[in-house]
Design a protein around this motif. Structure first.
Motif, PDB file in Angstrom:
ATOM      1  N   GLY A  42      49.399  45.113  10.207  1.00  0.00           N
ATOM      2  CA  GLY A  42      48.292  44.242   9.811  1.00  0.00           C
ATOM      3  C   GLY A  42      48.708  42.826   9.446  1.00  0.00           C
ATOM      4  N   LYS A  45      51.373  40.380  13.646  1.00  0.00           N
ATOM      5  CA  LYS A  45      52.427  40.334  14.675  1.00  0.00           C
ATOM      6  C   LYS A  45      51.844  40.441  16.082  1.00  0.00           C
ATOM      7  N   SER A  46      50.995  41.446  16.305  1.00  0.00           N
ATOM      8  CA  SER A  46      50.443  41.628  17.657  1.00  0.00           C
ATOM      9  C   SER A  46      49.536  40.476  18.043  1.00  0.00           C
ATOM     10  N   THR A  47      48.785  39.992  17.080  1.00  0.00           N
ATOM     11  CA  THR A  47      47.920  38.836  17.357  1.00  0.00           C
ATOM     12  C   THR A  47      48.767  37.664  17.835  1.00  0.00           C
TER      13      THR A  47
HETATM   14  P1  ADP Z   1      50.149  43.781  13.280  1.00  0.00           P
HETATM   15  O1  ADP Z   1      50.491  43.681  14.709  1.00  0.00           O
HETATM   16  O2  ADP Z   1      51.122  43.084  12.389  1.00  0.00           O
HETATM   17  O3  ADP Z   1      49.910  45.192  12.833  1.00  0.00           O
HETATM   18  P2  ADP Z   1      47.606  42.642  14.044  1.00  0.00           P
HETATM   19  O4  ADP Z   1      47.875  41.321  14.653  1.00  0.00           O
HETATM   20  O5  ADP Z   1      47.333  43.787  14.960  1.00  0.00           O
HETATM   21  O6  ADP Z   1      48.775  42.994  13.021  1.00  0.00           O
HETATM   22  O7  ADP Z   1      46.346  42.514  13.057  1.00  0.00           O
HETATM   23  C1  ADP Z   1      46.241  41.500  12.066  1.00  0.00           C
HETATM   24  C2  ADP Z   1      44.874  41.628  11.404  1.00  0.00           C
HETATM   25  O8  ADP Z   1      43.845  41.291  12.337  1.00  0.00           O
HETATM   26  C3  ADP Z   1      44.542  43.027  10.915  1.00  0.00           C
HETATM   27  O9  ADP Z   1      43.839  42.911   9.697  1.00  0.00           O
HETATM   28  C4  ADP Z   1      43.668  43.588  12.003  1.00  0.00           C
HETATM   29  O10 ADP Z   1      42.780  44.554  11.486  1.00  0.00           O
HETATM   30  C5  ADP Z   1      42.941  42.359  12.511  1.00  0.00           C
HETATM   31  N1  ADP Z   1      42.598  42.447  13.947  1.00  0.00           N
HETATM   32  C6  ADP Z   1      43.477  42.613  14.964  1.00  0.00           C
HETATM   33  N2  ADP Z   1      42.841  42.607  16.151  1.00  0.00           N
HETATM   34  C7  ADP Z   1      41.515  42.428  15.875  1.00  0.00           C
HETATM   35  C8  ADP Z   1      40.322  42.325  16.678  1.00  0.00           C
HETATM   36  N3  ADP Z   1      40.367  42.380  18.019  1.00  0.00           N
HETATM   37  N4  ADP Z   1      39.151  42.135  16.027  1.00  0.00           N
HETATM   38  C9  ADP Z   1      39.085  42.049  14.680  1.00  0.00           C
HETATM   39  N5  ADP Z   1      40.157  42.143  13.876  1.00  0.00           N
HETATM   40  C10 ADP Z   1      41.364  42.327  14.458  1.00  0.00           C
END
Ligand code: ADP
Length: 220
Positions: A42, A45-47
């Motif tokens: 959360g 990172k993936s974002t």
């Molecule tokens: P990580 O890869 O570090 O686990 P993410 O980048 O997946 O983190 O997520 C960062 C935050 O954005 C989290 O709170 C997640 O719930 C939110 N999030 C990720 N993708 C989406 C999306 N498509 N729509 C809404 N919220 C999102």
């Protein structure tokens, strides 16, 4: 001075619903680096990887990949940038079941417009490079998890990208297979590929030349 391969300048990404997944992040990655993005689930990172991979656009801030300001490119130009310059590896491999691994890897060249015969030759060479030269006729279900991830790495590098992005590539593997995949990435890095890998495995991250720690959407 050459431009960095990745440059994020005060990038923010807010999703509908009010989550700010990335909050004013700046980052520079030079050609030839091997970088680990680390942080809890959360943390964004993936974002960040999706934005760098031009799979999504930021809410604000600038992103330059290989010198191109992605905001100035059309969706079609972005697809071309992705196809020619960026390779992706994911936690769950994303291989096509029922198709042999040469075809799986060769498909990594479809969008670059490479003719089939050449795709096959390049795919075979990439599979030899990742140590699967004796498995060319196998299908994904006939391989171990670690071998499947090697196929995914071969597919990511078959087009000779300038940048390899890997999202938790060891997340689905046992420790030994995971270490093997990291060794493979290290070999590619030594051969010149710039690599950005997301991991929440601290031990893996600690073994890599550079760590970018994230928390709550920020680089800390
Ligand atoms: P990580 O890869 O570090 O686990 P993410 O980048 O997946 O983190 O997520 C960062 C935050 O954005 C989290 O709170 C997640 O719930 C939110 N999030 C990720 N993708 C989406 C999306 N498509 N729509 C809404 N919220 C999102």
């Amino acid at each position: 001075m050459t431009a960095p391969v990745i440059e994020l300048d005060r990038v923010t990404k807010a999703y509908p619903g009010g989550v700010t997944a990335l909050d004013d992040v700046s980052l520079r990655v030079d050609y030839g680096e091997f970088v680990a993005i680390v942080g809890p689930s959360g943390s964004g990172k993936s974002t960040m990887l999706h934005l760098i991979g031009t799979l999504d656009r930021p809410s604000s801030g600038e992103i330059r990949i290989d010198g191109y300001d992605v905001a100035l490119l059309s969706d079609r130009q972005l697809s071309a940038l992705r196809a020619r310059r960026i390779g992706f590896v994911f936690q769950h491999f994303h291989l096509a079941a029922g198709r042999d691994i040469v075809t799986n890897v060769g498909d990594g060249l479809l969008y670059a417009g490479v003719p089939e015969k050449e795709r096959t030759q390049l795919a075979e060479a990439a599979l030899v490079r990742v140590g699967l030269g004796d498995r060319l006729t196998h299908r994904p279900h006939q391989l171990s998890g670690g071998e499947r991830q090697r196929v995914a790495v071969a597919r990511a590098v078959v087009g000779d990208p300038i940048l390899l992005l890997a999202d938790e590539p060891t997340g689905n593997l046992d420790t030994a297979s995971g270490a093997g995949v990291i060794d493979l990435l290290s070999e590619l890095h030594e051969a010149g590929t710039t690599i950005l890998v997301i991991t929440h495995d601290r031990e893996i991250a600690a073994g890599l030349p550079r760590q970018v720690p994230m928390r709550d959407g920020r680089v800390v």
